[in-house]
Write an enzyme that holds these catalytic residues in place. Structure first.
Site, PDB file in Angstrom:
ATOM      1  N   TRP A 132       0.927  -1.147   0.138  1.00 16.05           N
ATOM      2  CA  TRP A 132      -0.185   0.080   0.128  1.00 16.05           C
ATOM      3  C   TRP A 132       1.032   1.233  -0.038  1.00 16.05           C
ATOM      4  O   TRP A 132       2.034   1.121   0.890  1.00 16.05           O
ATOM      5  CB  TRP A 132      -0.911   0.100   1.106  1.00 16.05           C
ATOM      6  CG  TRP A 132      -1.692   1.061   1.548  1.00 16.05           C
ATOM      7  CD1 TRP A 132      -2.559   1.745   0.507  1.00 16.05           C
ATOM      8  CD2 TRP A 132      -1.673   1.912   2.689  1.00 16.05           C
ATOM      9  NE1 TRP A 132      -3.173   2.798   1.075  1.00 16.05           N
ATOM     10  CE2 TRP A 132      -2.980   2.921   2.312  1.00 16.05           C
ATOM     11  CE3 TRP A 132      -1.424   2.008   3.946  1.00 16.05           C
ATOM     12  CZ2 TRP A 132      -3.249   3.719   3.158  1.00 16.05           C
ATOM     13  CZ3 TRP A 132      -1.617   2.948   4.818  1.00 16.05           C
ATOM     14  CH2 TRP A 132      -2.729   3.908   4.547  1.00 16.05           C
ATOM     15  N   ASP A 217      -0.730  -5.355   9.336  1.00 18.55           N
ATOM     16  CA  ASP A 217      -1.728  -4.304   9.042  1.00 18.55           C
ATOM     17  C   ASP A 217      -3.049  -5.043   8.667  1.00 18.55           C
ATOM     18  O   ASP A 217      -3.024  -5.998   7.598  1.00 18.55           O
ATOM     19  CB  ASP A 217      -1.048  -3.649   7.763  1.00 18.55           C
ATOM     20  CG  ASP A 217      -2.162  -2.450   7.298  1.00 18.55           C
ATOM     21  OD1 ASP A 217      -3.278  -2.420   8.017  1.00 18.55           O
ATOM     22  OD2 ASP A 217      -1.803  -1.459   6.601  1.00 18.55           O
ATOM     23  N   LYS A 252     -13.369  -0.006   5.588  1.00 18.65           N
ATOM     24  CA  LYS A 252     -13.912  -0.763   4.789  1.00 18.65           C
ATOM     25  C   LYS A 252     -14.902  -1.998   5.082  1.00 18.65           C
ATOM     26  O   LYS A 252     -16.374  -1.969   4.746  1.00 18.65           O
ATOM     27  CB  LYS A 252     -12.918  -1.765   3.921  1.00 18.65           C
ATOM     28  CG  LYS A 252     -11.581  -1.211   3.727  1.00 18.65           C
ATOM     29  CD  LYS A 252     -11.206  -0.565   2.373  1.00 18.65           C
ATOM     30  CE  LYS A 252     -10.268   0.371   2.798  1.00 18.65           C
ATOM     31  NZ  LYS A 252      -9.331   0.646   1.993  1.00 18.65           N
TER      32      LYS A 252
END
Ligand code: PMP
Length: 402
Positions: A132, A217, A252
């Site tokens: 990311w 993460d 999300k």
């Protein structure tokens, strides 16, 4: 001569820049597969029923907005611990998890990075290649040297692409003691490729043997195989008695992107040690933004701590997960029907919101300019933005550029 004469224009954020380009595009058929956001089959950002129900209850009994404690809402932190580590896990029951509410998953990473900089100032941070975008920037900004470990290899699987696990393991094996290794707990962003449970065991063995610090993460818990299934990797690290960092994002999984709800959890070796760690995490928060905002955390706590709302959330999250998987299959079938001869079935072995499509930068640029189909130059597409109305168009467009 101004104070800012020497200030350089910073490069645009590649993904947000893509968004701007998309918004300006006048093509009526345009499709945005650039940004990592889940849209429903009508192309709408969902507002979950469980969230609406929790907000309604909150609005029926409005409360004043005092400052929260530095580490956030206690019921929220407890719910995150239960979600990530299991409510009945020894590690939670024995007080060895310090959890703080954070401003999104990004905030969890930042608080963790600042704390790590204090305790391991000279450590190198290893992130996956690719990762990311913000991982490198965030840890660099916290003062660390950031390097990568091999992860995705386009030449794997006869050119279809896949994980270079041997390369990843070799890099970790050669890492200096104390190196911080940033791992995607599930639904790897940007590739969509996750390592297997057996491979996680190997990673954990190396982390332990080489005395590395694992920072997991977890931005997509529930988008892979299920909430518990995706969380299982955390239990593996805990079982290996490692002091780990876990950042959580509900952006999300609750479709609460703009509320900025996340957390950081750190596993200590004893309750006494964990209490000391918590006190330092609070310093990191205090000196960044003092304390977290009230609304998003209150929603998530209300949902996770109420059995009915919790069940509703699990169902809604399950629907998102299932819809993404169906879109992956439709993409594979649609590309074949549109005349793509290359075997694209790897798309269904990928997991989470993204697919590394294997398309080149030139092909991605053509998709944008000729068809208004927006993905990143690396070939990343957000499959969670495909729907029954745009899928055929996207398949036709891809077929024309490959
Ligand atoms: N980590 C990864 C891997 C992500 O994909 C994202 C969101 N795109 C984040 C962290 C940050 O999440 P948040 O928006 O909650 O800060």
């Amino acid at each position: 001569m101004s104070l800012f004469t020497a200030v350089e224009m910073a490069p645009r954020d590649p993904i947000l820049g893509l968004n701007e380009q998309f918004n300006a595009d006048t093509n009526p058929s345009k499709v945005n597969l650039g940004v990592g956001v889940y849209f429903d089959d009508n192309g709408k950002l969902p507002l979950l029923q469980c969230v609406q129900a929790a907000e309604k209850t909150m609005m029926d009994k409005p409360t004043a907005r005092g400052y929260l404690p530095i580490d956030g809402i206690a019921a929220y932190d407890a719910a995150v611990k239960a979600l990530v580590f299991g409510a009945d896990s020894d590690v939670v029951k024995s007080g060895r998890v310090a959890t703080v509410q954070a401003i999104g998953g990004t905030g969890g990473l930042k608080i963790g990075a600042d704390f790590l900089k204090k305790i391991s100032p000279n450590a190198t941070v290893l992130i996956s290649d690719p990762s990311w975008e913000n991982h490198r920037a965030l840890f660099t900004n916290a003062g660390f040297t950031v390097d990568t470990y091999p992860y995705f290899d386009q030449s794997a699987n006869g050119g279809l692409g896949g994980i270079n696990f041997d390369g990843m393991l070799a890099k970790l094996n050669g890492a200096a003691e104390g190196t911080i290794v940033l791992l995607h707990a599930c639904c790897h962003n940007p590739t969509g490729y996750d390592i297997t449970a057996a491979q996680w065991d190997q990673v954990i063995a190396v982390v332990k043997a080489r005395k590395l610090t694992a920072f997991l993460d977890m931005a997509y818990q529930g988008f892979g195989y299920g909430i518990a299934e995706d969380g299982a990797v955390i239990a593996k690290f805990v079982a290996a008695e490692l002091n780990i960092f876990v950042s959580t994002s509900f952006s999300k999984s609750f479709s609460l992107y703009g509320e900025r709800v996340g957390a950081l959890s750190v596993v200590g070796s004893s309750k006494e040690e964990t209490d000391r760690v918590l006190s330092q995490l609070k310093i990191a928060i205090r000196t960044n933004y003092s304390n977290p905002p009230t609304h998003g955390g209150a929603i998530v706590a209300a949902v996770l701590n109420n059995p009915e709302l919790r069940a509703q959330w699990e169902q809604e999250l399950g629907e998102m997960r299932v819809r993404i998987k169906a879109m992956r299959q439709k993409l594979v079938d649609g590309l074949k029907a549109a005349g793509v001869t290359k075997d694209m079935s790897f798309i269904t072995t990928q997991i989470g919101m993204f697919s590394y499509s294997g398309l080149s930068k030139d092909q991605m640029v053509r998709l944008r300019s000729e068809f208004g189909v927006y993905g990143t130059d690396t070939g990343r597409m957000c499959v969670a933005a495909l729907n029954s109305k745009n899928i055929d168009y996207v398949c036709q467009a891809i077929a024309k550029v490959v």
